[in-house]
Design a protein around this motif. Structure first.
Motif, PDB file in Angstrom:
ATOM      1  N   THR A 173     177.632  21.605  65.609  1.00 34.96           N
ATOM      2  CA  THR A 173     176.345  22.106  66.079  1.00 34.96           C
ATOM      3  C   THR A 173     175.540  20.963  66.669  1.00 34.96           C
ATOM      4  OG1 THR A 173     175.397  21.801  63.866  1.00 34.96           O
ATOM      5  CG2 THR A 173     176.216  24.005  64.408  1.00 34.96           C
ATOM      6  N   ASN A 174     174.576  21.309  67.505  1.00 32.59           N
ATOM      7  CA  ASN A 174     173.683  20.319  68.087  1.00 32.59           C
ATOM      8  C   ASN A 174     172.736  19.810  67.003  1.00 32.59           C
ATOM      9  OD1 ASN A 174     171.899  18.841  69.700  1.00 32.59           O
ATOM     10  ND2 ASN A 174     172.110  20.269  71.392  1.00 32.59           N
ATOM     11  N   ALA A 175     172.517  18.509  66.978  1.00 32.96           N
ATOM     12  CA  ALA A 175     171.646  17.917  65.961  1.00 32.96           C
ATOM     13  C   ALA A 175     170.206  17.768  66.441  1.00 32.96           C
ATOM     14  CB  ALA A 175     172.192  16.545  65.538  1.00 32.96           C
ATOM     15  N   THR A 176     169.935  18.048  67.730  1.00 37.08           N
ATOM     16  CA  THR A 176     168.596  17.799  68.270  1.00 37.08           C
ATOM     17  C   THR A 176     168.099  19.008  69.054  1.00 37.08           C
ATOM     18  OG1 THR A 176     169.333  16.902  70.395  1.00 37.08           O
ATOM     19  CG2 THR A 176     169.212  15.356  68.536  1.00 37.08           C
ATOM     20  N   ASP A 177     166.881  18.874  69.591  1.00 32.89           N
ATOM     21  CA  ASP A 177     166.273  19.932  70.394  1.00 32.89           C
ATOM     22  C   ASP A 177     166.670  19.868  71.867  1.00 32.89           C
ATOM     23  OD1 ASP A 177     164.965  20.872  68.160  1.00 32.89           O
ATOM     24  OD2 ASP A 177     163.189  19.633  68.506  1.00 32.89           O
ATOM     25  N   ALA A 178     167.477  18.865  72.256  1.00 31.78           N
ATOM     26  CA  ALA A 178     167.932  18.748  73.648  1.00 31.78           C
ATOM     27  C   ALA A 178     169.422  19.100  73.706  1.00 31.78           C
ATOM     28  CB  ALA A 178     167.719  17.322  74.144  1.00 31.78           C
ATOM     29  N   PRO A 179     169.888  19.654  74.826  1.00 36.08           N
ATOM     30  CA  PRO A 179     171.310  19.979  74.919  1.00 36.08           C
ATOM     31  C   PRO A 179     172.187  18.747  74.701  1.00 36.08           C
ATOM     32  CG  PRO A 179     170.103  20.966  76.738  1.00 36.08           C
ATOM     33  CD  PRO A 179     169.151  20.046  76.022  1.00 36.08           C
ATOM     34  N   ALA A 180     173.389  18.964  74.203  1.00 37.39           N
ATOM     35  CA  ALA A 180     174.356  17.883  73.989  1.00 37.39           C
ATOM     36  C   ALA A 180     175.645  18.247  74.715  1.00 37.39           C
ATOM     37  CB  ALA A 180     174.613  17.685  72.500  1.00 37.39           C
ATOM     38  N   ASP A 181     176.349  17.225  75.203  1.00 43.42           N
ATOM     39  CA  ASP A 181     177.621  17.427  75.896  1.00 43.42           C
ATOM     40  C   ASP A 181     178.724  16.731  75.113  1.00 43.42           C
ATOM     41  OD1 ASP A 181     176.236  18.644  78.013  1.00 43.42           O
ATOM     42  OD2 ASP A 181     175.992  16.735  79.065  1.00 43.42           O
ATOM     43  N   ILE A 182     179.831  17.439  74.920  1.00 44.95           N
ATOM     44  CA  ILE A 182     180.982  16.820  74.279  1.00 44.95           C
ATOM     45  C   ILE A 182     182.227  17.097  75.114  1.00 44.95           C
ATOM     46  CG2 ILE A 182     180.015  16.952  71.942  1.00 44.95           C
ATOM     47  CD1 ILE A 182     181.877  19.324  71.378  1.00 44.95           C
ATOM     48  N   LEU A 183     183.219  16.239  74.971  1.00 45.83           N
ATOM     49  CA  LEU A 183     184.545  16.452  75.513  1.00 45.83           C
ATOM     50  C   LEU A 183     185.402  16.857  74.325  1.00 45.83           C
ATOM     51  CD1 LEU A 183     186.629  16.206  77.826  1.00 45.83           C
ATOM     52  CD2 LEU A 183     186.932  13.824  77.143  1.00 45.83           C
ATOM     53  N   SER A 184     186.046  18.015  74.399  1.00 48.54           N
ATOM     54  CA  SER A 184     186.765  18.544  73.246  1.00 48.54           C
ATOM     55  C   SER A 184     188.198  18.890  73.603  1.00 48.54           C
ATOM     56  CB  SER A 184     186.041  19.791  72.719  1.00 48.54           C
ATOM     57  OG  SER A 184     186.590  20.209  71.496  1.00 48.54           O
ATOM     58  N   LEU A 185     189.118  18.566  72.696  1.00 49.41           N
ATOM     59  CA  LEU A 185     190.520  18.933  72.829  1.00 49.41           C
ATOM     60  C   LEU A 185     190.851  19.931  71.731  1.00 49.41           C
ATOM     61  CD1 LEU A 185     192.232  15.460  73.433  1.00 49.41           C
ATOM     62  CD2 LEU A 185     191.384  17.083  75.125  1.00 49.41           C
ATOM     63  N   PHE A 186     191.426  21.067  72.119  1.00 48.54           N
ATOM     64  CA  PHE A 186     191.787  22.117  71.181  1.00 48.54           C
ATOM     65  C   PHE A 186     193.291  22.328  71.177  1.00 48.54           C
ATOM     66  CE2 PHE A 186     187.523  23.626  72.548  1.00 48.54           C
ATOM     67  CZ  PHE A 186     186.913  23.764  71.315  1.00 48.54           C
ATOM     68  N   SER A 187     193.838  22.609  70.006  1.00 48.55           N
ATOM     69  CA  SER A 187     195.192  23.154  69.934  1.00 48.55           C
ATOM     70  C   SER A 187     195.101  24.599  70.423  1.00 48.55           C
ATOM     71  CB  SER A 187     195.686  23.118  68.491  1.00 48.55           C
ATOM     72  OG  SER A 187     194.888  23.955  67.675  1.00 48.55           O
ATOM     73  N   PRO A 188     196.236  25.254  70.736  1.00 51.19           N
ATOM     74  CA  PRO A 188     196.157  26.660  71.179  1.00 51.19           C
ATOM     75  C   PRO A 188     195.426  27.559  70.184  1.00 51.19           C
ATOM     76  CG  PRO A 188     198.348  25.801  71.606  1.00 51.19           C
ATOM     77  CD  PRO A 188     197.609  24.737  70.816  1.00 51.19           C
ATOM     78  N   GLN A 189     195.623  27.312  68.854  1.00 51.37           N
ATOM     79  CA  GLN A 189     194.937  28.137  67.863  1.00 51.37           C
ATOM     80  C   GLN A 189     193.423  27.933  67.929  1.00 51.37           C
ATOM     81  OE1 GLN A 189     197.345  25.813  67.220  1.00 51.37           O
ATOM     82  NE2 GLN A 189     198.723  26.506  65.601  1.00 51.37           N
ATOM     83  N   GLY A 190     193.004  26.682  68.094  1.00 55.48           N
ATOM     84  CA  GLY A 190     191.577  26.389  68.166  1.00 55.48           C
ATOM     85  C   GLY A 190     190.932  26.989  69.388  1.00 55.48           C
ATOM     86  N   GLU A 191     191.637  26.919  70.521  1.00 51.30           N
ATOM     87  CA  GLU A 191     191.106  27.513  71.751  1.00 51.30           C
ATOM     88  C   GLU A 191     190.927  29.019  71.568  1.00 51.30           C
ATOM     89  OE1 GLU A 191     192.311  28.549  76.323  1.00 51.30           O
ATOM     90  OE2 GLU A 191     193.838  28.019  74.849  1.00 51.30           O
ATOM     91  N   GLN A 192     191.918  29.667  70.944  1.00 49.62           N
ATOM     92  CA  GLN A 192     191.852  31.120  70.742  1.00 49.62           C
ATOM     93  C   GLN A 192     190.665  31.481  69.862  1.00 49.62           C
ATOM     94  OE1 GLN A 192     193.897  33.343  72.227  1.00 49.62           O
ATOM     95  NE2 GLN A 192     192.743  35.012  71.351  1.00 49.62           N
ATOM     96  N   ILE A 193     190.473  30.759  68.769  1.00 49.76           N
ATOM     97  CA  ILE A 193     189.413  31.072  67.815  1.00 49.76           C
ATOM     98  C   ILE A 193     188.035  30.817  68.424  1.00 49.76           C
ATOM     99  CG2 ILE A 193     188.335  30.336  65.637  1.00 49.76           C
ATOM    100  CD1 ILE A 193     190.790  31.970  65.111  1.00 49.76           C
ATOM    101  N   HIS A 194     187.843  29.639  69.027  1.00 46.01           N
ATOM    102  CA  HIS A 194     186.512  29.232  69.465  1.00 46.01           C
ATOM    103  C   HIS A 194     186.099  29.786  70.822  1.00 46.01           C
ATOM    104  CE1 HIS A 194     185.714  26.569  66.132  1.00 46.01           C
ATOM    105  NE2 HIS A 194     186.902  26.019  66.269  1.00 46.01           N
ATOM    106  N   ILE A 195     187.067  29.988  71.705  1.00 44.11           N
ATOM    107  CA  ILE A 195     186.701  30.334  73.081  1.00 44.11           C
ATOM    108  C   ILE A 195     187.143  31.715  73.493  1.00 44.11           C
ATOM    109  CG2 ILE A 195     187.031  29.644  75.495  1.00 44.11           C
ATOM    110  CD1 ILE A 195     187.422  26.762  74.339  1.00 44.11           C
ATOM    111  N   ARG A 196     188.328  32.134  73.111  1.00 44.01           N
ATOM    112  CA  ARG A 196     188.885  33.403  73.623  1.00 44.01           C
ATOM    113  C   ARG A 196     188.525  34.596  72.768  1.00 44.01           C
ATOM    114  NH1 ARG A 196     190.101  31.831  78.712  1.00 44.01           N
ATOM    115  NH2 ARG A 196     191.204  29.870  78.645  1.00 44.01           N
ATOM    116  N   ASP A 197     188.414  34.436  71.453  1.00 42.68           N
ATOM    117  CA  ASP A 197     188.095  35.595  70.606  1.00 42.68           C
ATOM    118  C   ASP A 197     186.669  36.035  70.833  1.00 42.68           C
ATOM    119  OD1 ASP A 197     190.572  35.667  69.523  1.00 42.68           O
ATOM    120  OD2 ASP A 197     190.018  34.843  67.581  1.00 42.68           O
ATOM    121  N   SER A 198     186.448  37.348  70.775  1.00 41.38           N
ATOM    122  CA  SER A 198     185.082  37.834  70.955  1.00 41.38           C
ATOM    123  C   SER A 198     184.564  38.373  69.647  1.00 41.38           C
ATOM    124  CB  SER A 198     185.040  38.904  72.036  1.00 41.38           C
ATOM    125  OG  SER A 198     186.149  39.738  72.004  1.00 41.38           O
TER     126      SER A 198
END
Length: 198
Positions: A173-198
């Motif tokens: 989660t973001n720790a501040t009141d301003a947007p934060a940018d991260i570079l993230s690497l996901f395994s296929p399971q992580g991508e499915q859970i965090h990005i593809r599942d609704s």
């Protein structure tokens, strides 16, 4: 055939089509799907899918299009078409729950890279922890984020990175009141859970 001659076009196409079956099986296994899951999602029969994967049926466009869609790969990647010479990726932002994910790798890669924009910290909102198979890695490009692993919270700032086993309950989660940018690497399971599942 002389050494400098190229193989006839039909031989190259046959070789490409012969490789489709193993590629389909590998994509299905990587996503943790059964033949019946793919059949339900595409409308193709399990016997058709089985014959495609074993090379007993020649792939056609009408079966490859729904399979490319379910496996989230480009059609040319599915059939192993030779590269076009343009290495650029043309990402389309994915928006989920206020987060913006910008894909930095092509669909179907064994590890998916994303630039992620986290919205400002939401006061009073409960942190929801998720757990799944695989590993996750991220690098803070801008701002600061809280990584919750189990019951412990670690704040990471610009230039810091974290890697963790995603079987542990976790949240970023973001720790501040301003947007934060991260570079993230996901395994296929992580991508499915965090990005593809609704």
């Amino acid at each position: 055939m002389k050494r400098n001659e190229t193989a006839p076009a039909h031989t190259i196409v046959d070789t490409m089509l012969d490789a489709v079956g193993p590629r389909l099986r590998e994509l299905r296994n990587r996503r943790g799907l059964k033949l019946s899951d793919v059949a339900d999602a595409t409308g193709l029969s399990t016997s058709t899918l089985s014959r495609l994967e074993s090379g007993l049926r020649r792939p056609t466009l009408d079966v490859l299009i729904p399979l490319a869609r379910i496996y989230r790969v480009a059609l040319d990647e599915l059939v192993g078409a030779p590269p076009t010479g343009d290495p650029r990726i043309h990402p389309k932002p994915i928006r989920r729950n206020g987060w913006i994910y910008l894909p930095l790798t092509r669909d179907g890669a064994p590890v998916q890279a994303f630039k992620v924009v986290l919205p400002a910290k939401r006061v009073g909102r409960d942190v929801k922890l998720a757990s799944h198979g695989g590993y996750e890695w991220f690098y803070v490009l801008n701002g600061s984020v809280d990584l919750t692993l189990g019951g412990e919270v670690t704040t990471l700032t610009e230039g810091e990175a974290a890697e963790f086993d995603t079987r542990q309950p976790h949240s970023i989660t973001n720790a501040t009141d301003a947007p934060a940018d991260i570079l993230s690497l996901f395994s296929p399971q992580g991508e499915q859970i965090h990005i593809r599942d609704s």
